[in-house]
Design an enzyme around this catalytic site. Sequence first.
Site, PDB file in Angstrom:
ATOM      1  N   HIS A  95       0.827  -1.211   0.000  1.00  0.00           N
ATOM      2  CA  HIS A  95       0.000   0.000   0.000  1.00  0.00           C
ATOM      3  C   HIS A  95       0.865   1.266   0.000  1.00  0.00           C
ATOM      4  O   HIS A  95       2.019   1.259   0.430  1.00  0.00           O
ATOM      5  CB  HIS A  95      -0.933   0.010   1.215  1.00  0.00           C
ATOM      6  CG  HIS A  95      -0.215   0.030   2.528  1.00  0.00           C
ATOM      7  ND1 HIS A  95       0.329   1.183   3.074  1.00  0.00           N
ATOM      8  CD2 HIS A  95       0.070  -0.960   3.406  1.00  0.00           C
ATOM      9  CE1 HIS A  95       0.897   0.905   4.222  1.00  0.00           C
ATOM     10  NE2 HIS A  95       0.767  -0.393   4.449  1.00  0.00           N
TER      11      HIS A  95
ATOM     12  N   GLU B  34      -1.588  -6.851   7.346  1.00  0.00           N
ATOM     13  CA  GLU B  34      -0.259  -6.624   7.896  1.00  0.00           C
ATOM     14  C   GLU B  34      -0.032  -7.547   9.093  1.00  0.00           C
ATOM     15  O   GLU B  34      -0.984  -8.039   9.715  1.00  0.00           O
ATOM     16  CB  GLU B  34      -0.140  -5.153   8.330  1.00  0.00           C
ATOM     17  CG  GLU B  34       1.170  -4.736   8.993  1.00  0.00           C
ATOM     18  CD  GLU B  34       2.393  -4.985   8.130  1.00  0.00           C
ATOM     19  OE1 GLU B  34       2.718  -6.181   7.933  1.00  0.00           O
ATOM     20  OE2 GLU B  34       3.024  -4.026   7.670  1.00  0.00           O
TER      21      GLU B  34
END
EC number: 5.4.2.11
Length: 250
Positions: free
Chosen positions: A11, A89
């Site tokens: 990202h 994550e």
Amino acid sequence: MAVTKLVLVRHGESVWNKENRFTGWTDVELSDKGRNEAQEAGKLLKAEGFTFDYAYTSVLKRAIHTLWNILDEVDQQWLPVEKSWKLNERHYGALQGLNKAETAEKYGDEQVKQWRRGFAVTPPELTKDDDRFPGKDPRYASLTEAELPLTESLALTIDRVTPYWEEVIKPRVASGDKVIIAAHGNSLRALVKYLDNMSEEEILELNIPTAVPLVYEFDENMKPIKRYYLGNAEEIAAKAAAVANQGKAK
């Protein structure tokens, strides 16, 4: 020889990346810079002639919005997208929300490097009554108690990412579909370690820059034959070095 390609993208810069905080499963938005990075990644992919058949991302909006920006730029907003917490994550436990440099000043650069990059090292755990515990978040309502992390090492992140790759993503790539995965620094490090059979020492030094397309090429047996970033090599190296320096005391 038939070559199959896969694109991985971390990202763009998030608000907490900008503030140099441990983020983990905290659902923070992209910064203005991060949105621009994602758009530039999409423009680069379009310029290189990439199109896609299917997309995967996590359930965290910094990855989702990165994917949206990329798909806008390649004009494939209609693309089927599958979201999974298994691409989230790594969970940073009780470190989530803390400033990395301040944490390094308190505990030392080496301890923070181990928390960030050590293969089997877990940060301090959350407690289940902590507001940051994912069991309090409705998007994880279907997870079992064993699946809800209080903290994670990279090794534990690999344990959830690689089965998802093997069972869900890999068969689609092997079928010939052109796939893009928008995810996170550590979920992508987990996948890179697995695909390239990296040692624990090698993965310790791998830093994935924000919003730079990472292309894998596979042979007909789904063996990786090439891995490369798209873009300016010097700029990419500088971005990777900046990621490495986030966990150091000022």
